[in-house]
Design an enzyme around this catalytic site. Structure first.
Site, short mmCIF file in Angstrom:
data_model
loop_
_atom_site.label_atom_id
_atom_site.label_comp_id
_atom_site.label_asym_id
_atom_site.label_seq_id
_atom_site.Cartn_x
_atom_site.Cartn_y
_atom_site.Cartn_z
N HIS A 27 0.81 -1.22 0.00
CA HIS A 27 0.00 0.00 0.00
C HIS A 27 0.85 1.27 0.00
O HIS A 27 0.31 2.37 -0.09
CB HIS A 27 -0.94 0.02 1.22
CG HIS A 27 -0.23 0.32 2.49
ND1 HIS A 27 0.58 -0.59 3.14
CD2 HIS A 27 -0.19 1.46 3.22
CE1 HIS A 27 1.08 -0.02 4.23
NE2 HIS A 27 0.63 1.22 4.30
N HIS B 90 1.87 6.96 -0.19
CA HIS B 90 0.98 6.12 0.62
C HIS B 90 -0.38 6.07 -0.06
O HIS B 90 -1.06 7.08 -0.16
CB HIS B 90 0.86 6.71 2.03
CG HIS B 90 0.20 5.80 3.00
ND1 HIS B 90 -1.16 5.61 3.03
CD2 HIS B 90 0.72 5.02 3.98
CE1 HIS B 90 -1.46 4.75 3.99
NE2 HIS B 90 -0.32 4.38 4.58
#
Length: 164
Positions: A70, A85
Site C-alpha cells: 500500500h 501512501h
C-alpha cells in the site's frame, strides 16, 4: 585525461517531484487522517486519484516497498526520501487490491510503474482513496514548495519542488 576521472561529480540539490498518479491535488492538512494532516511523517501534498496506477515521481532508488504493497519509499537524487501512501488505513487490507511492480533496491525514473491498485476495493474496505506524497526527511531539506495546480497528470505535472 585524468581531469575527467577525478572531477567531482556535481551534487544534485534541487528536484521536481512529478505527480505519481492522475488526480486532484489537495493539501495535507485536508487529509482526514491526523498522521498526515498534522505532518507527523513530514511535509508534502496529497492527490485524490483519478487512475489506479502509481508511477515513479523522480529519478531515484526504491528504499522500501511495504509488505502490504500500500506504500512505497523512494530516495531521490538529492537525498529526499519520498513516501507514496495509497489510501487511508489501507495497511489493514493486508495487500488485497495492490500489485507492486518494483522491489527494494530498484532504480527508477519518472514514469516507471511502481504499484497498481483496485480503486473499488479501497473505496469499499478502507477509509479513503487519497494518496499522500510525503518528504519523510523534511528536516534535511532546505525548501519544499507545493504546486498551485488543482488537477495533475501522472509523470507530467510537478507537485513538489524540493531543495536540499
Amino acid at each position: 585525461m585524468f581531469k575527467k576521472m577525478f572531477r567531482k561529480k556535481e551534487e544534485i540539490t534541487d528536484i521536481s517531484v512529478l505527480a505519481p498518479v492522475d488526480g486532484e491535488l489537495t493539501f495535507l492538512e485536508d487529509v482526514p487522517d491526523p498522521v498526515f494532516a498534522q505532518k507527523m511523517m513530514g511535509n508534502g501534498i496529497a492527490i485524490n486519484p483519478a487512475s489506479n496506477e502509481v508511477n515513479a515521481p523522480v529519478k531515484g532508488t526504491i528504499i522500501q516497498v511495504f509488505p502490504t504493497k500500500h506504500a512505497v519509499g523512494i530516495k531521490a537524487e538529492n537525498g529526499a526520501e519520498i513516501l507514496i501512501h495509497i489510501g487511508l488505513d489501507t495497511v489493514n487490507l493486508e495487500g488485497e487490491g495492490f500489485v507492486s511492480h518494483v522491489n527494494e533496491g530498484d532504480s527508477v525514473k519518472p514514469g516507471d510503474k511502481l504499484i497498481t491498485f483496485d480503486m473499488e476495493t479501497i473505496k469499499e474496505k478502507a477509509k479513503g482513496t487519497v494518496i499522500p506524497v510525503i518528504i519523510t526527511n523534511t528536516d534535511d531539506m532546505n525548501e519544499i514548495r507545493l504546486s498551485d495546480k488543482s488537477n495533475v497528470k501522472a509523470s507530467e505535472d510537478e507537485i513538489l519542488f524540493v531543495s536540499k
